[in-house]
Design a protein around this motif. Structure first.
Motif, short mmCIF file in Angstrom:
data_model
loop_
_atom_site.label_atom_id
_atom_site.label_comp_id
_atom_site.label_asym_id
_atom_site.label_seq_id
_atom_site.Cartn_x
_atom_site.Cartn_y
_atom_site.Cartn_z
N ARG A 103 -8.17 6.90 -1.84
CA ARG A 103 -9.60 6.68 -2.01
C ARG A 103 -9.84 5.20 -1.81
O ARG A 103 -9.08 4.37 -2.29
N GLN B 23 -3.12 9.06 -5.72
CA GLN B 23 -4.52 9.29 -6.03
C GLN B 23 -5.12 10.59 -5.50
O GLN B 23 -6.26 10.90 -5.79
N GLY C 206 -14.79 5.89 0.54
CA GLY C 206 -14.69 7.25 0.02
C GLY C 206 -13.30 7.82 0.18
O GLY C 206 -12.33 7.09 0.25
N ASP C 207 -13.22 9.14 0.22
CA ASP C 207 -11.93 9.81 0.29
C ASP C 207 -11.27 9.58 1.65
O ASP C 207 -11.93 9.58 2.68
#
Lengths: 455, 251
Positions: free
Chosen positions: A134, A51, A138-139
């Motif tokens: 992710r 991802q 969030g990231d």
């Protein structure tokens, strides 16, 4: 004394038979749980690992192979692509679409304690600018448990994954020598030393199992330079990659470097002699994926692959059917186990006809004694089921070190799959269905006859 | 009170006679024209019960004697509502249980009738106290642990509350069975040869216990036996054949 307690007591009265029946149910459920958990983890893991970026660019060949060796450190690398292609993304005509382009060079490994870890030549952007996943928060960015990222101009610095650090014992400041080739069995040539400057926090991705070295240092290792078209200063005629291994005749001056001597300036390899195995691309927008794909596929002998899509295809076409077959088989085992509940309770009915008659004489209705038998079936299935869920997670826990060693995927013992919740009502229904036959026997018990009969 | 009745009797009116009879005999159990037969393997009916009239008063203790296979147990089953009569009426505390549906008879039995069998009364999986509590389970009313303990104390087993039947002697098991039969404060207790499997030395204890506890709690007792010795202790002893008018007696 509730009917549940009566049911529980009569199960305990037949402790051995009940335990064995419950155990067979537990084993069946454990297998279902194992299949569910492993599938859930594998699916999350595989889709999660892919991802951090949009596209992988590499040489034409198997798409899945490119994804497997770039993202998961599995399978063999395909051909390389010229460094100039990387430059087109980094600074050239694709630069306006590209947020981050990270070169990715494979072909070396680091062997320690009977294990082999892949060594990846890359740039510091890999950890500074890419994310590894992710989630709801969030990231997920790369963090260093110890040390720091390697510097672009410190050619022989390296960063290692958490699994590598744990299993090799390498610490910040330790040198290590990559070995040429990635095949576990081949007796590759041992390269010059890189120095570990950082250890990554565990990411739960395959990158935990890899060592990342400065691309520039990687190029300077024996056998990593492409034959220079004109200038033969560094390469000496061998093809790159898994070709013949160099002996001592090679010119070592250019990369005679170690930490003790400090950052003495070393000439980087001329770009014409450089190749990369793959380029990881994080684009400015999802919309650019198709643009780049179209241009790259048409103009060059290269391919672009969207790792998430490839992994999804892999999971859907290969893993999902296998999972389904396993799930069907394990559910069949649970059904067989519940039939053993039926047999167990049914066999006990003849010796319990007097108990049932006594309860009836005390005023228990037909439906009450029927309910007691159904409850026994449900209790047995539930106890077996709960034991099975725990056992299943125990099995996953036992399998974890093996799975980590083989794949780098972390299976958590406490990883409860939502589908496991379906097991409980499922077992209650199953137990009620198989309990009906013995329960009907209880319902039909002839009280007068059973009271007169000697037990 | 008897003086008053006598005085009214002397007055020669019919009403005091009826009142006197009602005081003397308040019915707990009334059987009228109860018939029951079993179907034999060859399809022929085998008459077992044919009782024109059998009454037991409130708190009365009756022993019924008869040969084995003579229908004693069937009589108790019909009274308890475990078996149904083919015809006739069975009034227990003025409720005609033959008109109740099966579930109604079950509940009525749970609340109003105690039953002591010959032997193996108890459920092996439960302790003495739990067996008594089990008797309270099916009444649809709150259970009374204190009352259960009290009953076990009364039958002399206060130190055996948590023993399983297997750890009790047959005599002790029967005493637990008596306590359980009384658990729901029944008004009628049926005992089916309760001493048949007890060694002779302890039979009398159990008979005494049943009679005393029934008397204490004004529970009517119908006890069937084939023992002359037991029958001799009761003021009212009935011979089953005397009121069970069946021509053929089962072998």
């Amino acid at each position: 004394m509730s009917l549940w307690k009566i049911a529980w007591r009569s199960l305990r009265q037949r402790a051995l038979a009940s335990t064995l029946t419950g155990l067979s149910m537990a084993l069946g459920v454990a297998l279902v749980v194992t299949v569910l958990v492993i599938h859930g983890v594998v699916e999350r893991q595989f889709s999660g690992d892919a991802q951090g970026y949009h596209l992988i660019v590499g040489a034409s060949g198997g798409k899945l192979q490119l994804v497997l060796n770039t993202v998961y450190h599995l399978s063999q690398p395909i051909e390389n692509v010229p460094y100039s292609l990387y430059e087109e993304f980094a600074t050239g005509r694709f630069a306006e679409w590209t947020t981050v382009a990270v070169p990715y060079c494979l072909g070396d490994s680091y062997r320690v304690a009977g294990r082999s870890f892949r060594v990846v030549g890359t740039t510091p952007d890999m950890f500074d600018k890419l994310i590894y996943g992710r989630d709801e928060q969030g990231d997920k960015r790369y963090q260093f448990a110890e040390g720091r990222n390697f510097h672009k101009d410190a050619f022989f610095e390296a960063v290692i994954g958490s699994v590598v650090a744990r299993q090799s014992g390498l610490k910040v400041g330790d040198p290590f020598n990559p070995t040429h080739g990635i095949d576990d069995k081949s007796e590759g040539h041992e390269h010059d030393a890189f120095t570990v400057v950082g250890i990554l926090e565990p990411t739960g991705t395959a990158n935990d199992r890899a060592l990342f070295v400065n691309l520039e240092g990687f190029y300077l290792l024996d056998g990593h330079a492409k034959v220079a078209p004109e200038d033969d200063e560094h390469g000496d005629g061998d093809a790159h990659g898994d070709a013949e291994v160099h002996e001592g005749s090679h010119d070592h001056d250019a990369h005679d470097h170690n930490e003790a001597e400090g950052h003495r300036y070393i000439e980087p390899l001329p770009r014409a002699q450089c190749e990369v195995t793959a380029i990881l691309l994080l684009l400015g927008s999802d919309l650019y994926v198709e643009n780049i794909r179209r241009v790259v596929n048409e103009e060059h002998m290269y391919q672009t692959v969207a790792p998430v899509r490839e992994v999804t295809i892999l999971l859907d076409t290969l893993v999902a059917p296998i999972q389904l077959i396993l799930l069907v088989l394990t559910v069949m085992i649970v059904v067989v186990a519940s039939i053993s509940i039926l047999v167990g309770i049914y066999n006990s009915m003849s010796e319990r006809s007097r108990d049932i008659a006594v309860m009836r004489a005390l005023g228990a209705s037909r439906s009450a004694v029927m309910a007691v038998i159904l409850m026994e079936s449900v209790l047995l299935a539930l106890c077996g089921g709960v034991a099975g869920i725990l056992l299943g997670h125990g099995l996953v826990g036992l399998a974890n070190p093996l799975v980590v060693a083989r794949t780098g995927i972390e299976l958590s013992v406490t990883q409860f799959d939502l589908q496991e919740l379906v097991l409980i009502p499922g077992l209650i229904i199953l137990a009620s269905v198989v309990g009906i036959l013995p329960a009907m026997t209880a319902y039909r018990t002839d009280v007068a006859k059973s009271l007169s009969a000697s037990p | 009170m008897t003086g008053a009745i006598r005085r009214r009797h002397a007055a020669g009116t019919a009403l005091p006679l009826v009142l006197a009879y009602m005081l003397y005999f308040t019915p707990m159990l009334q059987l009228r024209d109860v018939k029951k037969s079993f179907v034999q393997p060859d399809g022929e009916p085998l008459p077992v019960l044919n009782v024109a009239r059998f009454d037991v008063a409130v708190g009365e203790q009756v022993v019924v004697r008869g040969p084995s296979g003579g229908g004693k147990t069937t009589l108790l089953h019909v009274v308890a509502g475990i078996s149904t009569a083919d015809s006739g009426t069975v009034l227990v505390d003025e409720v005609d249980i033959t008109r109740l549906p099966e579930s109604g008879r079950d509940l009525f039995r749970a609340r109003n009738i105690g039953y002591v069998f010959q032997t193996f009364n108890l459920l092996a999986a439960f302790t003495a106290l739990e067996n008594v509590m089990l008797g309270m389970t099916f009444t649809g009313r709150n259970r009374e642990p204190d009352w259960a303990e009290h009953l076990l104390e009364r039958v002399g087993l206060s130190d055996r509350l948590h023993y399983r039947p297997a750890a009790l002697s047959v005599g002790q098991q029967q005493r637990v069975a008596v306590a359980r039969a009384l658990a729901n404060r029944p008004r009628l207790l049926l005992a089916d040869e309760p001493t048949a499997n007890i060694d002779p030395g302890h039979q009398q204890q159990v008979i005494d216990l049943i009679r005393q506890t029934c008397e204490e709690q004004s529970v009517a007792l119908v006890l069937v036996t084939h023992s002359d010795e037991v029958a001799a202790q009761f003021e009212r002893a009935e011979q089953l054949e005397a009121f069970n008018q069946i021509s053929v007696v089962a072998p």
